[in-house]
Design a protein around this motif. Structure first.
Motif, PDB file in Angstrom:
ATOM      1  N   ARG A   1     -83.426  36.473   4.368  1.00 51.71           N
ATOM      2  CA  ARG A   1     -84.800  35.669   4.028  1.00 51.71           C
ATOM      3  C   ARG A   1     -84.889  36.432   2.546  1.00 51.71           C
ATOM      4  N   LEU A   2     -85.714  35.479   1.523  1.00 52.84           N
ATOM      5  CA  LEU A   2     -86.147  36.158   0.597  1.00 52.84           C
ATOM      6  C   LEU A   2     -87.468  36.943   0.875  1.00 52.84           C
ATOM      7  N   SER A   3     -87.354  37.819  -0.221  1.00 53.86           N
ATOM      8  CA  SER A   3     -88.228  38.949   0.107  1.00 53.86           C
ATOM      9  C   SER A   3     -89.715  38.547   0.359  1.00 53.86           C
ATOM     10  N   ASP A   4     -90.555  39.440   1.271  1.00 50.23           N
ATOM     11  CA  ASP A   4     -91.824  39.138   1.361  1.00 50.23           C
ATOM     12  C   ASP A   4     -92.839  39.581   0.636  1.00 50.23           C
ATOM     13  N   ARG A   5     -93.697  38.675   0.160  1.00 49.24           N
ATOM     14  CA  ARG A   5     -94.886  39.217  -0.822  1.00 49.24           C
ATOM     15  C   ARG A   5     -95.922  39.591  -0.164  1.00 49.24           C
ATOM     16  N   ALA A   6     -96.151  39.519   1.268  1.00 48.66           N
ATOM     17  CA  ALA A   6     -97.504  39.838   1.873  1.00 48.66           C
ATOM     18  C   ALA A   6     -97.653  41.239   1.648  1.00 48.66           C
TER      19      ALA A   6
ATOM     20  N   THR B   1     -90.423  25.638  -4.847  1.00 46.37           N
ATOM     21  CA  THR B   1     -91.856  26.065  -5.567  1.00 46.37           C
ATOM     22  C   THR B   1     -92.193  27.346  -5.234  1.00 46.37           C
ATOM     23  N   PRO B   2     -93.328  27.781  -6.059  1.00 47.80           N
ATOM     24  CA  PRO B   2     -93.517  29.259  -6.110  1.00 47.80           C
ATOM     25  C   PRO B   2     -94.650  29.675  -5.186  1.00 47.80           C
ATOM     26  N   VAL B   3     -94.882  31.035  -4.882  1.00 44.45           N
ATOM     27  CA  VAL B   3     -95.865  31.466  -3.922  1.00 44.45           C
ATOM     28  C   VAL B   3     -97.238  31.573  -4.536  1.00 44.45           C
TER      29      VAL B   3
ATOM     30  N   ALA C   1     -87.959  19.850  -0.103  1.00 39.75           N
ATOM     31  CA  ALA C   1     -88.747  21.093  -0.720  1.00 39.75           C
ATOM     32  C   ALA C   1     -88.217  22.139   0.142  1.00 39.75           C
ATOM     33  N   ASN C   2     -88.097  23.276  -0.732  1.00 38.62           N
ATOM     34  CA  ASN C   2     -87.629  24.561  -0.212  1.00 38.62           C
ATOM     35  C   ASN C   2     -88.686  25.700  -0.945  1.00 38.62           C
ATOM     36  N   PRO C   3     -89.873  25.610  -0.013  1.00 39.11           N
ATOM     37  CA  PRO C   3     -90.923  26.675  -0.729  1.00 39.11           C
ATOM     38  C   PRO C   3     -90.707  28.033  -0.521  1.00 39.11           C
TER      39      PRO C   3
ATOM     40  N   SER D   1     -80.785  28.084   2.357  1.00 44.43           N
ATOM     41  CA  SER D   1     -81.323  26.850   2.376  1.00 44.43           C
ATOM     42  C   SER D   1     -81.239  26.219   0.797  1.00 44.43           C
ATOM     43  N   ALA D   2     -81.935  27.137   0.003  1.00 40.16           N
ATOM     44  CA  ALA D   2     -82.000  26.816  -1.465  1.00 40.16           C
ATOM     45  C   ALA D   2     -80.633  26.515  -2.018  1.00 40.16           C
ATOM     46  N   ASP D   3     -79.668  27.419  -1.673  1.00 35.26           N
ATOM     47  CA  ASP D   3     -78.283  27.195  -2.142  1.00 35.26           C
ATOM     48  C   ASP D   3     -77.750  25.899  -1.421  1.00 35.26           C
TER      49      ASP D   3
ATOM     50  N   PRO E   1     -87.858  34.691 -13.093  1.00 39.44           N
ATOM     51  CA  PRO E   1     -86.270  34.719 -13.753  1.00 39.44           C
ATOM     52  C   PRO E   1     -85.260  34.601 -12.875  1.00 39.44           C
ATOM     53  N   ALA E   2     -85.254  35.055 -11.540  1.00 40.03           N
ATOM     54  CA  ALA E   2     -84.049  34.809 -10.658  1.00 40.03           C
ATOM     55  C   ALA E   2     -83.777  33.430 -10.398  1.00 40.03           C
ATOM     56  N   VAL E   3     -84.852  32.708  -9.972  1.00 39.71           N
ATOM     57  CA  VAL E   3     -84.608  31.333  -9.633  1.00 39.71           C
ATOM     58  C   VAL E   3     -84.178  30.328 -10.643  1.00 39.71           C
ATOM     59  N   ALA E   4     -84.851  30.875 -11.899  1.00 38.51           N
ATOM     60  CA  ALA E   4     -84.693  30.002 -13.157  1.00 38.51           C
ATOM     61  C   ALA E   4     -83.254  30.255 -13.557  1.00 38.51           C
TER      62      ALA E   4
ATOM     63  N   GLU F   1     -94.279  43.189 -19.103  1.00 33.67           N
ATOM     64  CA  GLU F   1     -93.856  42.654 -17.776  1.00 33.67           C
ATOM     65  C   GLU F   1     -94.820  41.740 -17.530  1.00 33.67           C
ATOM     66  N   GLU F   2     -94.487  40.528 -16.817  1.00 33.27           N
ATOM     67  CA  GLU F   2     -95.567  39.456 -16.416  1.00 33.27           C
ATOM     68  C   GLU F   2     -95.940  39.941 -15.267  1.00 33.27           C
ATOM     69  N   GLN F   3     -97.241  40.482 -15.515  1.00 38.41           N
ATOM     70  CA  GLN F   3     -97.683  41.378 -14.203  1.00 38.41           C
ATOM     71  C   GLN F   3     -98.233  40.506 -13.348  1.00 38.41           C
TER      72      GLN F   3
ATOM     73  N   ALA G   1     -91.897  22.768 -17.582  1.00 44.94           N
ATOM     74  CA  ALA G   1     -90.402  23.137 -17.653  1.00 44.94           C
ATOM     75  C   ALA G   1     -90.294  23.618 -19.095  1.00 44.94           C
ATOM     76  N   THR G   2     -89.765  24.787 -19.262  1.00 40.88           N
ATOM     77  CA  THR G   2     -89.648  25.720 -20.392  1.00 40.88           C
ATOM     78  C   THR G   2     -88.124  25.739 -20.943  1.00 40.88           C
ATOM     79  N   PRO G   3     -87.319  26.522 -20.198  1.00 36.85           N
ATOM     80  CA  PRO G   3     -86.092  26.616 -20.785  1.00 36.85           C
ATOM     81  C   PRO G   3     -85.416  25.339 -21.112  1.00 36.85           C
TER      82      PRO G   3
HETATM   83  P1  NAD Z   1     -90.226  33.489  -7.635  1.00 42.16           P
HETATM   84  O1  NAD Z   1     -89.139  33.574  -8.608  1.00 42.16           O
HETATM   85  O2  NAD Z   1     -90.178  34.913  -6.597  1.00 42.16           O
HETATM   86  O3  NAD Z   1     -89.955  32.446  -6.489  1.00 42.16           O
HETATM   87  C1  NAD Z   1     -90.022  31.107  -6.716  1.00 42.16           C
HETATM   88  C2  NAD Z   1     -89.281  30.342  -5.993  1.00 42.16           C
HETATM   89  O4  NAD Z   1     -88.054  30.426  -6.028  1.00 42.16           O
HETATM   90  C3  NAD Z   1     -89.559  30.505  -4.393  1.00 42.16           C
HETATM   91  O5  NAD Z   1     -89.382  29.289  -3.508  1.00 42.16           O
HETATM   92  C4  NAD Z   1     -88.416  31.610  -4.004  1.00 42.16           C
HETATM   93  O6  NAD Z   1     -88.253  31.455  -2.625  1.00 42.16           O
HETATM   94  C5  NAD Z   1     -87.429  30.788  -4.938  1.00 42.16           C
HETATM   95  N1  NAD Z   1     -86.355  31.923  -5.164  1.00 42.16           N
HETATM   96  C6  NAD Z   1     -86.346  33.093  -5.622  1.00 42.16           C
HETATM   97  N2  NAD Z   1     -85.061  33.472  -6.067  1.00 42.16           N
HETATM   98  C7  NAD Z   1     -84.226  32.457  -5.873  1.00 42.16           C
HETATM   99  C8  NAD Z   1     -82.569  32.412  -5.940  1.00 42.16           C
HETATM  100  N3  NAD Z   1     -82.026  33.439  -6.488  1.00 42.16           N
HETATM  101  N4  NAD Z   1     -82.004  31.311  -5.622  1.00 42.16           N
HETATM  102  C9  NAD Z   1     -82.814  30.262  -5.190  1.00 42.16           C
HETATM  103  N5  NAD Z   1     -84.364  30.350  -4.838  1.00 42.16           N
HETATM  104  C10 NAD Z   1     -84.822  31.482  -5.096  1.00 42.16           C
HETATM  105  O7  NAD Z   1     -91.753  33.366  -8.348  1.00 42.16           O
HETATM  106  P2  NAD Z   1     -93.152  33.337  -7.584  1.00 42.16           P
HETATM  107  O8  NAD Z   1     -93.511  34.478  -7.542  1.00 42.16           O
HETATM  108  O9  NAD Z   1     -93.112  32.578  -6.380  1.00 42.16           O
HETATM  109  O10 NAD Z   1     -93.825  32.682  -8.762  1.00 42.16           O
HETATM  110  C11 NAD Z   1     -94.251  33.305  -9.924  1.00 42.16           C
HETATM  111  C12 NAD Z   1     -93.212  32.872 -11.010  1.00 42.16           C
HETATM  112  O11 NAD Z   1     -93.067  31.524 -11.307  1.00 42.16           O
HETATM  113  C13 NAD Z   1     -93.555  33.724 -12.311  1.00 42.16           C
HETATM  114  O12 NAD Z   1     -92.414  34.289 -12.966  1.00 42.16           O
HETATM  115  C14 NAD Z   1     -94.541  32.444 -12.831  1.00 42.16           C
HETATM  116  O13 NAD Z   1     -94.389  32.468 -14.342  1.00 42.16           O
HETATM  117  C15 NAD Z   1     -93.182  31.254 -12.482  1.00 42.16           C
HETATM  118  N6  NAD Z   1     -94.046  29.936 -12.466  1.00 42.16           N
HETATM  119  C16 NAD Z   1     -93.849  29.100 -13.536  1.00 42.16           C
HETATM  120  C17 NAD Z   1     -94.477  27.783 -13.732  1.00 42.16           C
HETATM  121  C18 NAD Z   1     -94.024  26.957 -14.793  1.00 42.16           C
HETATM  122  O14 NAD Z   1     -94.702  25.887 -14.584  1.00 42.16           O
HETATM  123  N7  NAD Z   1     -93.338  27.338 -15.767  1.00 42.16           N
HETATM  124  C19 NAD Z   1     -95.442  27.686 -12.709  1.00 42.16           C
HETATM  125  C20 NAD Z   1     -95.655  28.533 -11.682  1.00 42.16           C
HETATM  126  C21 NAD Z   1     -94.915  29.769 -11.729  1.00 42.16           C
END
Ligand code: NAD
Length: 482
Positions: free
Chosen positions: A3-8, A150-152, A175-177, A216-218, A235-238, A376-378, A454-456
């Protein structure tokens, strides 16, 4: 399954919080604490799947039905989603906060209420060139099934805004939340699908994988039935999405700097910084994260920050907070302690060794430019302020702290030369002048809303057009009627 890390966070919250008018229901909270990732409800119904292949099959069938509907009917689906989001904002905002335990209830609710600012089918206009050689049409067609991450930080808002944009453009969704928001994501998907199915006879237009995992993301990243990925996250998912073997639209991380020069209206600057940085406890990727202010106005700006609702920490208090808000990683670098992400200012103050009213909006304090809170993006309601001698120094340090994400930067100034110079050099997707960050997304400003910027990959603040394929129809030698 990995599982992905738990933010709780590991501890409960007590007392009313900034912007929270009613306490969350304890039974619901306790249930969420006991089963942080258990997603209740039937599988293979109303878009909820535990298997990516089945979800893609269902979404493929749903998309075929969607494109058979008229544009008016598509518009009605979009309006249905927006209306459900608005009508359920209070309940869904609370459910999301109870599950993710980050952010503020008032803003969780508002983020759902403003979904009507997200553009729909009205963005899909056909362009035409008519001339002596005939008629050429420029059309915008759907991709098919879109894989969505999608992000948390904004679970239901991001998912819902993606649905509005993508369905308006004729796509279905898998979707993979984020795992720490999987319950509320699945709940919203189930409700949307029930309503869409009842009114339009399409099942599973939006699919959601439960429980979501890296696997499931993969599987979504590599599925042959998914031609397009849309990833909103850090950064990691990007990085993972940019390395994928198919087209990815990546809404990546930010670290928005604010520059305040000597010509700025300091009252407006302070009020804007408080408003933007306090929003959902600074979870927004566009939220003000660090300020670079000229020495000549620095002290006056801090006075205005206090008047605007900020609480000033001294050096020792900042260091006490820093020790708890960041942890040393195995790589010998400081990393954000997730227990403090999106928490109330009063919780941060406690870590700093000071008591503040639970209604305190944000904490602020003076730091160096290389402080970890600057770099850091804190995503916490503590904003570091850096004192600089010249405007050029402010610009240089601000741009450095943005780390080339090309996301968001802000300036408070009445000097057009300074505004232009910084805007050019910062080269960000969203550049906000003399306002709070969310005015850049239509909240107190002009323009439309999206929660995926969408930035990069450069598509910017996404719209239905972002999720279309360009198609041309050339009627050679005919259909020019004038
Ligand atoms: P996160 O990167 O921890 O998680 C985002 C999503 O990616 C989650 O669904 C997570 O399960 C998934 N994920 C994480 N690592 C992955 C991997 N290696 N492979 C596949 N899936 C993976 O981010 P978060 O804490 O949920 O959200 C905050 C971050 O998102 C911040 O960096 C914020 O700037 C960014 N953000 C960007 C936008 C934008 O529009 N540019 C909008 C909202 C949030």
């Amino acid at each position: 399954m990995r599982r992905l890390s738990d933010r709780a966070p590991s501890h409960h919250r007590t007392g009313p919080r900034a912007g929270e008018t009613a306490r969350a229901e304890e039974p619901l909270r306790r249930e969420a604490m006991r089963h942080p990732h258990a997603v209740s409800g039937p599988i293979n119904q109303h878009g909820i799947f535990d298997n990516v292949d089945r979800a893609v099959d269902a979404a493929t069938e749903a998309q075929k039905k969607l494109v058979k509907l008229s544009m008016d009917e598509r518009d009605q689906i979009v309006k249905l989603v927006k209306a459900m989001c608005k009508n359920n904002a209070q309940a869904w905002g609370k459910i999301e906060l109870d599950e993710t335990k980050i952010g503020r209830l008032d803003h969780k609710i508002e983020k759902l209420q403003i979904l009507e600012l997200v553009p729909g089918v009205e963005f899909l206009t056909t362009q035409a060139d008519s001339g002596s050689n005939g008629l050429c049409l420029h059309e915008y067609a759907p991709f098919g099934v879109i894989g969505v991450i999608t992000p948390v930080t904004h679970v239901i808002p991001t998912l819902s805004a993606n649905i509005v944009n993508m369905v308006a453009a004729g796509n279905s969704i898998v979707a993979n939340p984020h795992p720490s928001g999987a319950n509320c994501a699945a709940m919203a998907v189930r409700e949307y699908n029930k309503a869409i199915s009842a009114k339009f006879g399409i099942d599973h237009l939006i699919s959601c994988i439960v429980p979501p995992s890296l696997e499931s993301a993969d599987a979504i990243f590599n599925h042959r039935g998914i031609p397009l990925l849309v990833v909103t996250g850090g950064p990691a998912v990007a990085r993972a999405a940019l390395a994928a073997k198919k087209r990815a639209i990546v809404a990546g991380p930010g670290n928005p700097p604010v520059v305040v020069d000597e010509t700025a209206c300091l009252k407006n600057a302070a009020e804007s910084i408080v408003k933007g940085a306090a929003y959902d406890n600074n979870l927004l990727c566009i939220g003000e994260k660090q300020v670079f202010a000229l020495e000549s106005i620095f002290d006056k700006l801090m006075q205005q920050m206090e008047r605007a609702g900020g609480f000033i920490l001294n050096k020792q208090q900042i260091e006490a907070l820093t020790k708890q808000a960041f942890t040393m990683g195995k790589d010998n670098k400081l990393h954000v302690n997730k227990d403090f992400v999106g928490r109330d200012a009063s919780v941060l103050a406690q870590a700093a060794g000071v008591r503040v009213a639970p209604t305190t909006q944000i904490l602020v304090g003076e730091t160096n430019a290389d402080h970890v809170f600057v770099q850091e993006e804190q995503m916490m309601p503590f904003v570091p302020f850096v004192r600089v001698k010249t405007f050029d120094e402010a610009m240089d340090l601000a741009i450095q702290s943005e780390h080339g994400y090309r996301h968001t930067a802000l300036i408070h100034s009445r000097n057009l030369d300074n505004i232009t110079k910084f805007g050019r050099r910062a080269n960000v997707t969203l550049f906000v002048v003399n306002g709070a960050s969310m005015s850049g997304l239509g909240l107190g400003g002009q323009g439309y809303l999206s929660y995926s910027i969408a930035t990069p990959t450069g598509e910017g603040i996404t719209t239905p057009l972002t999720f279309t394929r360009y198609r041309r129809v050339m009627m050679t030698g005919s259909l020019r009627m004038i």
